[in-house]
Write a protein that holds these residues in place. Sequence first.
Motif, short mmCIF file in Angstrom:
data_model
loop_
_atom_site.label_atom_id
_atom_site.label_comp_id
_atom_site.label_asym_id
_atom_site.label_seq_id
_atom_site.Cartn_x
_atom_site.Cartn_y
_atom_site.Cartn_z
N ARG A 1 0.83 -1.21 0.00
CA ARG A 1 0.00 0.00 0.00
C ARG A 1 0.86 1.26 0.00
N GLU A 2 1.90 1.29 0.83
CA GLU A 2 2.75 2.48 0.90
C GLU A 2 3.47 2.73 -0.42
N ILE A 3 3.91 1.67 -1.08
CA ILE A 3 4.58 1.83 -2.37
C ILE A 3 3.63 2.40 -3.41
N LEU A 4 2.39 1.89 -3.42
CA LEU A 4 1.41 2.38 -4.38
C LEU A 4 1.00 3.82 -4.08
N GLU A 5 0.82 4.15 -2.81
CA GLU A 5 0.45 5.52 -2.45
C GLU A 5 1.56 6.50 -2.81
N ARG A 6 2.79 6.09 -2.59
CA ARG A 6 3.93 6.93 -2.95
C ARG A 6 3.97 7.17 -4.45
N HIS A 7 3.69 6.13 -5.22
CA HIS A 7 3.67 6.25 -6.68
C HIS A 7 2.60 7.23 -7.12
N LEU A 8 1.42 7.12 -6.55
CA LEU A 8 0.31 7.99 -6.94
C LEU A 8 0.54 9.43 -6.50
N GLU A 9 1.16 9.60 -5.34
CA GLU A 9 1.37 10.93 -4.78
C GLU A 9 2.51 11.67 -5.46
N LYS A 10 3.63 10.96 -5.67
CA LYS A 10 4.85 11.61 -6.13
C LYS A 10 5.26 11.23 -7.56
N GLY A 11 4.56 10.25 -8.13
CA GLY A 11 4.94 9.82 -9.47
C GLY A 11 6.21 8.98 -9.50
N SER A 12 6.60 8.42 -8.35
CA SER A 12 7.80 7.59 -8.30
C SER A 12 7.59 6.32 -9.11
N GLU A 13 8.68 5.78 -9.61
CA GLU A 13 8.60 4.59 -10.45
C GLU A 13 8.17 3.39 -9.62
N LEU A 14 7.23 2.61 -10.17
CA LEU A 14 6.80 1.40 -9.47
C LEU A 14 7.89 0.33 -9.59
N SER A 15 8.11 -0.39 -8.50
CA SER A 15 9.13 -1.45 -8.51
C SER A 15 8.53 -2.80 -8.89
N PHE A 16 7.27 -2.82 -9.30
CA PHE A 16 6.65 -4.06 -9.77
C PHE A 16 5.54 -3.71 -10.77
N GLN A 17 5.22 -4.69 -11.63
CA GLN A 17 4.18 -4.48 -12.64
C GLN A 17 3.10 -5.55 -12.58
N GLU A 18 3.33 -6.60 -11.80
CA GLU A 18 2.34 -7.67 -11.64
C GLU A 18 2.12 -7.92 -10.16
N ILE A 19 0.87 -8.17 -9.80
CA ILE A 19 0.54 -8.39 -8.40
C ILE A 19 -0.49 -9.51 -8.29
N TRP A 20 -0.28 -10.42 -7.34
CA TRP A 20 -1.21 -11.50 -7.03
C TRP A 20 -1.81 -11.24 -5.65
N LEU A 21 -3.14 -11.39 -5.55
CA LEU A 21 -3.80 -11.12 -4.29
C LEU A 21 -4.87 -12.17 -4.00
N THR A 22 -5.05 -12.47 -2.72
CA THR A 22 -6.22 -13.23 -2.32
C THR A 22 -7.44 -12.31 -2.41
N SER A 23 -8.62 -12.88 -2.36
CA SER A 23 -9.83 -12.06 -2.46
C SER A 23 -9.91 -11.04 -1.33
N GLY A 24 -9.48 -11.44 -0.12
CA GLY A 24 -9.51 -10.53 1.02
C GLY A 24 -8.56 -9.36 0.85
N ALA A 25 -7.35 -9.65 0.39
CA ALA A 25 -6.37 -8.58 0.17
C ALA A 25 -6.82 -7.66 -0.97
N LYS A 26 -7.40 -8.25 -2.00
CA LYS A 26 -7.87 -7.45 -3.13
C LYS A 26 -8.95 -6.48 -2.69
N LYS A 27 -9.84 -6.95 -1.84
CA LYS A 27 -10.91 -6.09 -1.35
C LYS A 27 -10.35 -4.94 -0.52
N GLU A 28 -9.35 -5.25 0.33
CA GLU A 28 -8.75 -4.23 1.19
C GLU A 28 -8.03 -3.16 0.37
#
Length: 247
Positions: A14-41
């Motif tokens: 979450r912090e990495i994604l928020e930083r990317h959205l806030e500051k435009g920093s480069e994402l260190s990943f392009q693929e993400i796997w989530l359980t249904s619970g994590a995806k909802k959160e």
Amino acid sequence: MSRQDYIYGRRNIREILERHLEKGSELSFQEIWLTSGAKKELEEILSELGDKLLIKEASPSKLDKMAPGVNHQGVLALRIQLHSGDKKSFDSHLEDCKGPILVLDRIQDPGNLGNILRTAECFGVETVLIPDRDSSGITPAVEKVASGALAYLNVFKVGNLAQILEKLQKRNFWVVSTSDKGTEDWSKIPPWKELVILMGNEGEGLKRILMEKSDFTVRIPLHGHISSLNVTVATGIVLDRLKNRPK
């Protein structure tokens, strides 16, 4: 793939994604796997990324097989490049470097390093230096424990801490270390933003050569029967005392 290929942990991601959205920093990943619970959160923040991220739903057992033995909390992101400390020369950062700077000498336990980075970011530290030898690197375990702090910190691996301290002193920084032989009078230490703060190895403390470079050596007052603190706890106390001194 090995566990080294992944970034994991809900708060960390979450912090990495928020930083990317806030500051435009480069994402260190392009693929993400989530359980249904994590995806909802994480659904709200993931929706803001549009097609920048390939999102795949997976069962907990599949994630366990993908990264055995880690507490992934239902989320794994495929790393583009392993974060091992900023590869750029610290000299290029030195011109615009703001204090305080935290220097960690031979912190070898990933749990300790991760917790120190998390604590440092909470106190507003922006730059952390670690030696390129005899120290834990920035491993996935460190990232997980740091809980997203690495999205905000400038972490540099350096070859010679003593020489770096001299360069910082020439730029009007003051070096502060801790020792059981130091003073309990912290009142004479310069302002927070002028400081380089040294914290040493879990068992041996700081190297002698680094102690000799210190402008101030202080002692954390202890009132019990045990005469030592975990380095993570000690770092938190030191940062709090230096940051929140009476004006």
